[in-house]
Write a protein that holds these residues in place. Structure first.
Motif, PDB file in Angstrom:
ATOM      1  N   PHE A 163      51.152  39.702  43.814  1.00 22.40           N
ATOM      2  CA  PHE A 163      50.407  39.563  45.063  1.00 22.40           C
ATOM      3  C   PHE A 163      49.200  38.636  44.897  1.00 22.40           C
ATOM      4  O   PHE A 163      48.854  37.890  45.812  1.00 22.40           O
ATOM      5  CB  PHE A 163      49.941  40.932  45.557  1.00 22.40           C
ATOM      6  CG  PHE A 163      51.014  41.728  46.245  1.00 22.40           C
ATOM      7  CD1 PHE A 163      51.970  41.111  47.038  1.00 22.40           C
ATOM      8  CD2 PHE A 163      51.070  43.106  46.113  1.00 22.40           C
ATOM      9  CE1 PHE A 163      52.965  41.841  47.677  1.00 22.40           C
ATOM     10  CE2 PHE A 163      52.053  43.851  46.747  1.00 22.40           C
ATOM     11  CZ  PHE A 163      53.000  43.217  47.530  1.00 22.40           C
ATOM     12  N   SER A 164      48.559  38.695  43.737  1.00 27.28           N
ATOM     13  CA  SER A 164      47.373  37.862  43.528  1.00 27.28           C
ATOM     14  C   SER A 164      47.717  36.378  43.575  1.00 27.28           C
ATOM     15  O   SER A 164      46.909  35.552  44.005  1.00 27.28           O
ATOM     16  CB  SER A 164      46.714  38.203  42.185  1.00 27.28           C
ATOM     17  OG  SER A 164      47.489  37.722  41.097  1.00 27.28           O
ATOM     18  N   ASP A 204      46.073  50.176  50.107  1.00 25.70           N
ATOM     19  CA  ASP A 204      44.870  49.862  50.886  1.00 25.70           C
ATOM     20  C   ASP A 204      44.401  48.431  50.648  1.00 25.70           C
ATOM     21  O   ASP A 204      44.019  47.724  51.589  1.00 25.70           O
ATOM     22  CB  ASP A 204      43.753  50.845  50.535  1.00 25.70           C
ATOM     23  CG  ASP A 204      44.044  52.255  51.018  1.00 25.70           C
ATOM     24  OD1 ASP A 204      44.923  52.414  51.891  1.00 25.70           O
ATOM     25  OD2 ASP A 204      43.402  53.202  50.506  1.00 25.70           O
ATOM     26  N   GLN A 205      44.430  47.994  49.388  1.00 26.42           N
ATOM     27  CA  GLN A 205      43.941  46.656  49.064  1.00 26.42           C
ATOM     28  C   GLN A 205      44.865  45.570  49.613  1.00 26.42           C
ATOM     29  O   GLN A 205      44.396  44.538  50.111  1.00 26.42           O
ATOM     30  CB  GLN A 205      43.800  46.506  47.544  1.00 26.42           C
ATOM     31  CG  GLN A 205      42.748  47.406  46.924  1.00 26.42           C
ATOM     32  CD  GLN A 205      41.361  47.128  47.463  1.00 26.42           C
ATOM     33  OE1 GLN A 205      40.992  45.981  47.694  1.00 26.42           O
ATOM     34  NE2 GLN A 205      40.580  48.177  47.657  1.00 26.42           N
ATOM     35  N   PHE A 245      41.728  40.880  47.981  1.00 22.62           N
ATOM     36  CA  PHE A 245      42.592  41.324  46.891  1.00 22.62           C
ATOM     37  C   PHE A 245      42.107  40.868  45.520  1.00 22.62           C
ATOM     38  O   PHE A 245      42.496  41.438  44.501  1.00 22.62           O
ATOM     39  CB  PHE A 245      44.018  40.805  47.114  1.00 22.62           C
ATOM     40  CG  PHE A 245      45.055  41.550  46.319  1.00 22.62           C
ATOM     41  CD1 PHE A 245      45.504  42.791  46.733  1.00 22.62           C
ATOM     42  CD2 PHE A 245      45.577  41.018  45.153  1.00 22.62           C
ATOM     43  CE1 PHE A 245      46.449  43.492  46.005  1.00 22.62           C
ATOM     44  CE2 PHE A 245      46.526  41.706  44.417  1.00 22.62           C
ATOM     45  CZ  PHE A 245      46.964  42.951  44.842  1.00 22.62           C
ATOM     46  N   VAL A 246      41.241  39.853  45.477  1.00 19.15           N
ATOM     47  CA  VAL A 246      40.843  39.270  44.194  1.00 19.15           C
ATOM     48  C   VAL A 246      40.078  40.269  43.336  1.00 19.15           C
ATOM     49  O   VAL A 246      40.368  40.448  42.147  1.00 19.15           O
ATOM     50  CB  VAL A 246      40.010  37.991  44.412  1.00 19.15           C
ATOM     51  CG1 VAL A 246      39.424  37.500  43.092  1.00 19.15           C
ATOM     52  CG2 VAL A 246      40.866  36.904  45.034  1.00 19.15           C
ATOM     53  N   GLN A 247      39.082  40.924  43.927  1.00 12.27           N
ATOM     54  CA  GLN A 247      38.276  41.869  43.158  1.00 12.27           C
ATOM     55  C   GLN A 247      39.113  43.061  42.697  1.00 12.27           C
ATOM     56  O   GLN A 247      38.934  43.565  41.589  1.00 12.27           O
ATOM     57  CB  GLN A 247      37.085  42.348  43.997  1.00 12.27           C
ATOM     58  CG  GLN A 247      36.054  41.271  44.287  1.00 12.27           C
ATOM     59  CD  GLN A 247      35.379  40.772  43.015  1.00 12.27           C
ATOM     60  OE1 GLN A 247      35.357  41.462  41.996  1.00 12.27           O
ATOM     61  NE2 GLN A 247      34.833  39.568  43.074  1.00 12.27           N
ATOM     62  N   TYR A 248      40.026  43.498  43.552  1.00 11.54           N
ATOM     63  CA  TYR A 248      40.906  44.591  43.151  1.00 11.54           C
ATOM     64  C   TYR A 248      41.769  44.175  41.965  1.00 11.54           C
ATOM     65  O   TYR A 248      41.911  44.918  40.989  1.00 11.54           O
ATOM     66  CB  TYR A 248      41.798  45.004  44.318  1.00 11.54           C
ATOM     67  CG  TYR A 248      42.974  45.860  43.896  1.00 11.54           C
ATOM     68  CD1 TYR A 248      42.808  47.195  43.549  1.00 11.54           C
ATOM     69  CD2 TYR A 248      44.262  45.318  43.815  1.00 11.54           C
ATOM     70  CE1 TYR A 248      43.876  47.974  43.137  1.00 11.54           C
ATOM     71  CE2 TYR A 248      45.337  46.088  43.410  1.00 11.54           C
ATOM     72  CZ  TYR A 248      45.138  47.414  43.075  1.00 11.54           C
ATOM     73  OH  TYR A 248      46.204  48.169  42.658  1.00 11.54           O
ATOM     74  N   TYR A 249      42.337  42.988  42.045  1.00  9.27           N
ATOM     75  CA  TYR A 249      43.185  42.501  40.962  1.00  9.27           C
ATOM     76  C   TYR A 249      42.398  42.393  39.659  1.00  9.27           C
ATOM     77  O   TYR A 249      42.886  42.761  38.587  1.00  9.27           O
ATOM     78  CB  TYR A 249      43.772  41.144  41.339  1.00  9.27           C
ATOM     79  CG  TYR A 249      44.503  40.449  40.211  1.00  9.27           C
ATOM     80  CD1 TYR A 249      45.606  41.038  39.615  1.00  9.27           C
ATOM     81  CD2 TYR A 249      44.084  39.204  39.745  1.00  9.27           C
ATOM     82  CE1 TYR A 249      46.284  40.406  38.580  1.00  9.27           C
ATOM     83  CE2 TYR A 249      44.754  38.569  38.719  1.00  9.27           C
ATOM     84  CZ  TYR A 249      45.855  39.173  38.142  1.00  9.27           C
ATOM     85  OH  TYR A 249      46.514  38.548  37.113  1.00  9.27           O
ATOM     86  N   SER A 266      35.940  38.943  31.693  1.00  2.05           N
ATOM     87  CA  SER A 266      37.350  39.022  32.066  1.00  2.05           C
ATOM     88  C   SER A 266      37.525  38.897  33.573  1.00  2.05           C
ATOM     89  O   SER A 266      38.488  38.305  34.046  1.00  2.05           O
ATOM     90  CB  SER A 266      37.949  40.345  31.580  1.00  2.05           C
ATOM     91  OG  SER A 266      37.340  41.446  32.209  1.00  2.05           O
ATOM     92  N   THR A 267      36.591  39.451  34.353  1.00  6.66           N
ATOM     93  CA  THR A 267      36.674  39.335  35.807  1.00  6.66           C
ATOM     94  C   THR A 267      36.582  37.884  36.235  1.00  6.66           C
ATOM     95  O   THR A 267      37.351  37.404  37.065  1.00  6.66           O
ATOM     96  CB  THR A 267      35.543  40.147  36.471  1.00  6.66           C
ATOM     97  OG1 THR A 267      35.657  41.507  36.082  1.00  6.66           O
ATOM     98  CG2 THR A 267      35.626  40.040  37.982  1.00  6.66           C
TER      99      THR A 267
END
Length: 305
Positions: A163-164, A204-205, A245-249, A266-267
């Motif tokens: 998805f990312s 949710d994300q 979605f980026v922060q969740y990934y 890493s983030t």
């Protein structure tokens, strides 16, 4: 024989072994496929293609190896081969990320989730083991609580990677529709809270990202025929990581990292990685792999969007 010919012979040999396994289903032939020598050989070509596809014409190899990997998954659909499926999905994600080719791996992930929840979790059998270190698991492992939890988390991570790669694309609301339906159905079916929580968070994300892009699509002034506007549709700063979605990934990746790796670093690396994926897609048209094509690539079909 030059290096291109040698590579072609090697990859076609992998396809030949797979075709033989699909045709005969003989035990001795199948053992040639679900073993580390065969899988590591595929993985070697996946890494080589991924590292060089931007600079060299490796499209014939790309589509052949994709079909080989899909063929391996289809040849071993049972729950005992779920670790093998995880490895195959991981390789498909890597090829998709490096090449800009859309590979529909979500169905492979969601089919694997169907095996979860049908088995009663037996606390007495629980023990630690590395899912990535095996290709096939004993039947009794399927009832282990630890195994089911690790499997669900691994599948969520793989689906998040998929998805990312497309979280910024104009088609994301469409490609996420059916996976969301199946994820919600799976969430309703399972009862273990340790499995329900990560699945609900993923749902949710993904839904937030769908709503975000759907609003932008609704506000867009161009028509679907305006390809130039579509290609530049999402100029929303992937470098800053402000897509829902980026922060969740990034958080999913952090949890999967070995201890000792700085989380902040890493983030940022994951945000940069997503930006690089977008640059790959911007430079090349999106290609959808035709699952009906042959594993040797001789009847390969491509559809451009």
């Amino acid at each position: 024989m030059n290096s291109f010919d040698k590579a072609q012979v090697s990859i076609q040999q992998l396809a030949k072994i797979l075709r033989q396994g699909i045709k005969t289903k003989k035990k001795e032939v199948l053992k040639k496929i679900y073993n580390w020598q065969y899988i590591n050989c595929i993985d070697l070509w996946v890494k080589l293609i991924s590292a060089n596809i931007r600079d060299h014409d490796l499209q014939p190899f790309l589509y052949t190896i994709i079909q080989v990997i899909n063929g391996v998954v289809c040849l071993f659909p049972g729950p005992r081969y779920l670790p093998l499926r995880l490895k195959c999905i991981q390789m498909l994600n890597q090829l998709s990320s490096s090449s800009g080719v859309f590979i529909p791996v979500s169905s492979l992930v969601l089919d694997a989730l169907e095996f979860i929840g049908n088995n009663k979790q037996d606390e007495k059998l629980g023990k630690d083991f590395d899912v990535s270190a095996v290709l096939k698991v004993p039947k009794q492992w399927l009832k282990l609580k630890y195994f089911q939890e690790e499997l669900v988390l691994s599948l969520i991570e793989l689906l998040s990677v998929h998805f990312s790669q497309w979280s910024f694309h104009i088609s994301f609301p469409d490609l996420a529709t059916f996976p969301l339906m199946r994820l919600r159905k799976f969430h309703e079916k399972i009862t273990a809270e340790s499995l329900r929580r990560p699945v609900k968070r993923l749902i949710d994300q993904v839904q937030q990202n769908v709503d975000f892009l759907q609003k932008k699509r609704d506000d867009a002034a161009f028509s679907p025929k305006d390809l130039e506007s579509i290609e530049s549709f999402v100029q929303i700063g992937t470098s800053s990581g402000n897509l829902p979605f980026v922060q969740y990934y990034a958080s999913v990746v952090r949890k999967s990292l070995p201890q000792g790796v700085p989380q902040k670093e890493s983030t940022q690396e994951q945000i940069v990685s997503i930006k690089q994926q977008k640059e790959v897609l911007d430079k090349s048209p999106i290609v959808i792999v035709d699952e009906a094509s042959s594993i040797d690539g001789s009847k390969r079909k491509k559809q451009r969007t």
